[in-house]
Scaffold this active site. Structure first.
Site, PDB file in Angstrom:
ATOM      1  N   HIS A 174       5.866  -0.472  -2.575  1.00  0.00           N
ATOM      2  CA  HIS A 174       5.430   0.251  -3.834  1.00  0.00           C
ATOM      3  C   HIS A 174       5.186   1.722  -3.803  1.00  0.00           C
ATOM      4  CE1 HIS A 174       3.029  -3.609  -5.283  1.00  0.00           C
ATOM      5  NE2 HIS A 174       4.169  -3.769  -5.370  1.00  0.00           N
ATOM      6  N   ASN A 217       0.923  -1.220   0.120  1.00  0.00           N
ATOM      7  CA  ASN A 217      -0.039  -0.080   0.044  1.00  0.00           C
ATOM      8  C   ASN A 217       0.966   1.382   0.048  1.00  0.00           C
ATOM      9  OD1 ASN A 217      -1.913  -1.851   0.165  1.00  0.00           O
ATOM     10  ND2 ASN A 217      -2.467  -1.300   2.372  1.00  0.00           N
ATOM     11  N   ALA A 230      -9.984  -8.027   7.538  1.00  0.00           N
ATOM     12  CA  ALA A 230      -8.753  -7.683   8.346  1.00  0.00           C
ATOM     13  C   ALA A 230      -9.156  -7.056   9.517  1.00  0.00           C
ATOM     14  CB  ALA A 230      -7.678  -7.073   7.512  1.00  0.00           C
TER      15      ALA A 230
HETATM   16  C1  BJW Z   1      -9.845  -7.382   2.150  1.00  0.00           C
HETATM   17  C2  BJW Z   1     -10.716  -6.536   2.584  1.00  0.00           C
HETATM   18  C3  BJW Z   1     -10.976  -6.498   4.009  1.00  0.00           C
HETATM   19  C4  BJW Z   1     -11.029  -6.644   0.626  1.00  0.00           C
HETATM   20  N1  BJW Z   1     -10.099  -7.274   4.909  1.00  0.00           N
HETATM   21  N2  BJW Z   1      -9.134  -8.056   2.701  1.00  0.00           N
HETATM   22  C5  BJW Z   1       3.890 -11.876 -15.586  1.00  0.00           C
HETATM   23  C6  BJW Z   1       3.989 -12.585 -14.637  1.00  0.00           C
HETATM   24  C7  BJW Z   1       4.500 -12.247 -13.675  1.00  0.00           C
HETATM   25  C8  BJW Z   1       4.817 -10.926 -13.470  1.00  0.00           C
HETATM   26  C9  BJW Z   1       4.695 -10.158 -14.652  1.00  0.00           C
HETATM   27  C10 BJW Z   1       4.225 -10.617 -15.578  1.00  0.00           C
HETATM   28  N3  BJW Z   1       3.963  -9.482 -16.446  1.00  0.00           N
HETATM   29  C11 BJW Z   1       4.356  -8.266 -16.083  1.00  0.00           C
HETATM   30  C12 BJW Z   1       4.650  -8.780 -14.660  1.00  0.00           C
HETATM   31  C13 BJW Z   1       5.396  -7.651 -13.825  1.00  0.00           C
HETATM   32  C14 BJW Z   1       4.464  -7.052 -12.957  1.00  0.00           C
HETATM   33  C15 BJW Z   1       3.153  -7.724 -12.458  1.00  0.00           C
HETATM   34  O1  BJW Z   1       3.221  -8.572 -11.537  1.00  0.00           O
HETATM   35  N4  BJW Z   1       2.055  -7.911 -13.416  1.00  0.00           N
HETATM   36  C16 BJW Z   1       0.912  -8.860 -12.808  1.00  0.00           C
HETATM   37  C17 BJW Z   1      -0.319  -8.109 -12.670  1.00  0.00           C
HETATM   38  C18 BJW Z   1       0.820 -10.073 -13.923  1.00  0.00           C
HETATM   39  N5  BJW Z   1       5.100  -6.280 -11.898  1.00  0.00           N
HETATM   40  C19 BJW Z   1       5.758  -5.357 -12.020  1.00  0.00           C
HETATM   41  O2  BJW Z   1       5.853  -4.680 -13.012  1.00  0.00           O
HETATM   42  C20 BJW Z   1       6.547  -4.920 -10.713  1.00  0.00           C
HETATM   43  N6  BJW Z   1       7.820  -4.636 -11.304  1.00  0.00           N
HETATM   44  C21 BJW Z   1       8.845  -5.281 -11.510  1.00  0.00           C
HETATM   45  O3  BJW Z   1       8.168  -6.635 -11.797  1.00  0.00           O
HETATM   46  O4  BJW Z   1      10.123  -5.041 -11.865  1.00  0.00           O
HETATM   47  C22 BJW Z   1      10.711  -5.833 -12.742  1.00  0.00           C
HETATM   48  C23 BJW Z   1      10.580  -5.483 -14.062  1.00  0.00           C
HETATM   49  C24 BJW Z   1      11.105  -4.419 -14.574  1.00  0.00           C
HETATM   50  C25 BJW Z   1      11.243  -4.150 -15.946  1.00  0.00           C
HETATM   51  C26 BJW Z   1      10.254  -4.941 -16.803  1.00  0.00           C
HETATM   52  C27 BJW Z   1       9.706  -6.007 -16.202  1.00  0.00           C
HETATM   53  C28 BJW Z   1       9.472  -6.252 -14.784  1.00  0.00           C
HETATM   54  C29 BJW Z   1       6.072  -3.633 -10.288  1.00  0.00           C
HETATM   55  C30 BJW Z   1       4.672  -3.804  -9.753  1.00  0.00           C
HETATM   56  C31 BJW Z   1       3.895  -2.349  -9.234  1.00  0.00           C
HETATM   57  C32 BJW Z   1       2.691  -2.438  -8.852  1.00  0.00           C
HETATM   58  N7  BJW Z   1       2.127  -1.224  -8.514  1.00  0.00           N
HETATM   59  C33 BJW Z   1       0.850  -0.757  -8.192  1.00  0.00           C
HETATM   60  C34 BJW Z   1       0.511   0.647  -8.128  1.00  0.00           C
HETATM   61  C35 BJW Z   1       0.978   1.358  -7.024  1.00  0.00           C
HETATM   62  C36 BJW Z   1       0.974   2.732  -7.026  1.00  0.00           C
HETATM   63  C37 BJW Z   1      -0.542   3.162  -6.981  1.00  0.00           C
HETATM   64  O5  BJW Z   1      -1.047   2.918  -5.890  1.00  0.00           O
HETATM   65  O6  BJW Z   1      -1.263   3.721  -7.602  1.00  0.00           O
HETATM   66  O7  BJW Z   1       0.701  -1.417  -6.813  1.00  0.00           O
HETATM   67  S1  BJW Z   1      -0.329  -1.880  -9.163  1.00  0.00           S
HETATM   68  C38 BJW Z   1      -1.472  -2.064  -7.812  1.00  0.00           C
HETATM   69  O8  BJW Z   1      -1.516  -3.653  -7.478  1.00  0.00           O
HETATM   70  C39 BJW Z   1      -0.882  -1.775  -6.396  1.00  0.00           C
HETATM   71  C40 BJW Z   1      -0.868  -2.512  -5.295  1.00  0.00           C
HETATM   72  O9  BJW Z   1       0.020  -2.423  -4.230  1.00  0.00           O
HETATM   73  C41 BJW Z   1      -0.827  -3.864  -5.997  1.00  0.00           C
HETATM   74  C42 BJW Z   1      -1.483  -5.152  -5.445  1.00  0.00           C
HETATM   75  O10 BJW Z   1      -2.590  -5.069  -5.137  1.00  0.00           O
HETATM   76  P1  BJW Z   1      -3.477  -5.489  -4.166  1.00  0.00           P
HETATM   77  O11 BJW Z   1      -2.896  -4.635  -2.787  1.00  0.00           O
HETATM   78  O12 BJW Z   1      -3.460  -7.007  -3.769  1.00  0.00           O
HETATM   79  O13 BJW Z   1      -5.102  -5.198  -4.057  1.00  0.00           O
HETATM   80  P2  BJW Z   1      -6.353  -5.723  -4.914  1.00  0.00           P
HETATM   81  O14 BJW Z   1      -7.296  -4.816  -5.188  1.00  0.00           O
HETATM   82  O15 BJW Z   1      -5.855  -6.600  -5.828  1.00  0.00           O
HETATM   83  O16 BJW Z   1      -6.774  -6.944  -3.719  1.00  0.00           O
HETATM   84  C43 BJW Z   1      -7.216  -6.473  -2.571  1.00  0.00           C
HETATM   85  C44 BJW Z   1      -7.942  -7.886  -1.608  1.00  0.00           C
HETATM   86  O17 BJW Z   1      -8.405  -7.334  -0.609  1.00  0.00           O
HETATM   87  C45 BJW Z   1      -8.699  -8.730  -2.529  1.00  0.00           C
HETATM   88  O18 BJW Z   1      -8.195 -10.211  -2.399  1.00  0.00           O
HETATM   89  C46 BJW Z   1     -10.011  -8.698  -1.487  1.00  0.00           C
HETATM   90  O19 BJW Z   1     -10.789  -9.693  -1.458  1.00  0.00           O
HETATM   91  C47 BJW Z   1      -9.437  -8.049  -0.311  1.00  0.00           C
HETATM   92  N8  BJW Z   1     -10.230  -7.499   0.663  1.00  0.00           N
HETATM   93  N9  BJW Z   1     -11.730  -6.125   1.761  1.00  0.00           N
HETATM   94  C48 BJW Z   1      -9.050  -7.858   4.178  1.00  0.00           C
HETATM   95  N10 BJW Z   1     -11.944  -5.701   4.553  1.00  0.00           N
END
Ligand code: BJW
Ligand code: ZN
Length: 250
Positions: A118, A101, A231
């Protein structure tokens, strides 16, 4: 009780605990998550806005989105889930809180050691000369802010898709996942890498891995336990269960 006796037993014996949080832990504070039915990104797809190319193409739009979120975050407060993790930090000799977050709510709750994988939405920097702008005034924000030193575009200090995580931070998080006895994955869909690899690293190194989420996630079929629930409700119960256990053991 929503969780097993095993979890309480594992936690009360653990010296080292690692926690990974995601947007779900802030949901009960009123911060929308990214994905799913209530997801923030139903309107804005992450791939469209959270990448550098999108920023260069349309910096005003990207700033509009971040300004909206910053305002929203300033107006909300940490919830009982955040506070329960503050209590856990005090309880365990080796406690690592890794968060995806950018909302600063863990620090505002009082957590001291937080690895923000992040970045942090409250900070910004110039894409040309890298000068940091720690307190960009939102009220004055009209369009994209410019650097006072060089005139370059200012961007939020967050990690977008395709960008590397802050140097050294992921390695520290990974080391914590390797040495912990219990790993909690809280409020994350665990689909964004490399953060999503941390629970698997913990599993490979013998940790007891627990998912806390109202829904099962992909990780649930690999974790030892999934506690279904919010949570903000589960974590205080868990801390209470731990305190009761340690009092009973005296
Ligand atoms: C509750 C609840 C309650 C609801 N109690 N729970 C293919 C395979 C593997 C990797 C890759 C791929 N293709 C590309 C990639 C790499 C890519 C990636 O992972 N992509 C995938 C999507 C496929 N990753 C990257 O690019 C990362 N960098 C990297 O890999 O560098 C190396 C590299 C360099 C050059 C080229 C290629 C690679 C960087 C990732 C950066 C992510 N950034 C973001 C934005 C941040 C800024 C902003 O906030 O604006 O981060 S994306 C967004 O998703 C944000 C979050 O931190 C992140 C994760 O999301 P999160 O927190 O899990 O949220 P949700 O909404 O998905 O889930 C919420 C959950 O809560 C749900 O499960 C609900 O059920 C639950 N919930 N109420 C408890 N009360
Ligand atoms: Zn500059």
């Amino acid at each position: 009780m929503k969780f097993s006796e095993t979890l309480i037993a594992k936690l009360s014996q653990a010296r080292s605990v690692c926690v990974l949080t995601g947007a779900g832990i802030s949901a009960e504070s009123g911060v929308p998550t990214f994905r799913g039915e209530e997801g923030l990104w139903k309107k804005f797809r992450p791939e469209e806005l959270a990448n550098f190319d999108a920023f260069i193409r349309n910096p005003d739009l990207v700033w509009e989105w971040y300004a909206y979120r910053r305002k929203l975050i300033q107006d909300v407060r940490p919830n009982p889930g955040h506070y329960a993790l503050v209590e856990m930090e005090e309880r365990f000799p080796d406690f690592t809180l890794v968060t995806q977050n950018v909302d600063n709510l863990h620090r505002r709750a009082g957590s001291r050691r937080v690895f923000e994988l992040h970045g942090n939405i409250e900070r910004s920097y110039c894409i040309e000369c890298r000068t940091f702008v720690p307190e960009l005034k939102l009220d004055e924000l009209k369009g994209t802010p410019r650097c006072e030193k060089c005139g370059g575009l200012i961007r939020p200090d967050v990690v977008w898709f395709g960008e590397l995580l802050p140097p050294g931070l992921f390695a520290e998080a990974e080391a914590a996942a390797m040495r912990c006895g219990v790993f909690l994955s809280i409020g994350t869909s665990a689909v964004v890498y490399p953060a999503a690899s941390l629970p698997y690293t913990a599993l490979e190194h013998g940790a007891y891995v627990v998912v806390i989420n109202p829904e099962r996630t992909d990780l649930s079929s690999h974790a030892q336990e999934t506690v279904l629930g919010k949570a903000g409700e589960i974590l205080p119960l868990l801390v209470h269960g731990l305190s009761a256990k340690s009092k009973g053991d005296v």
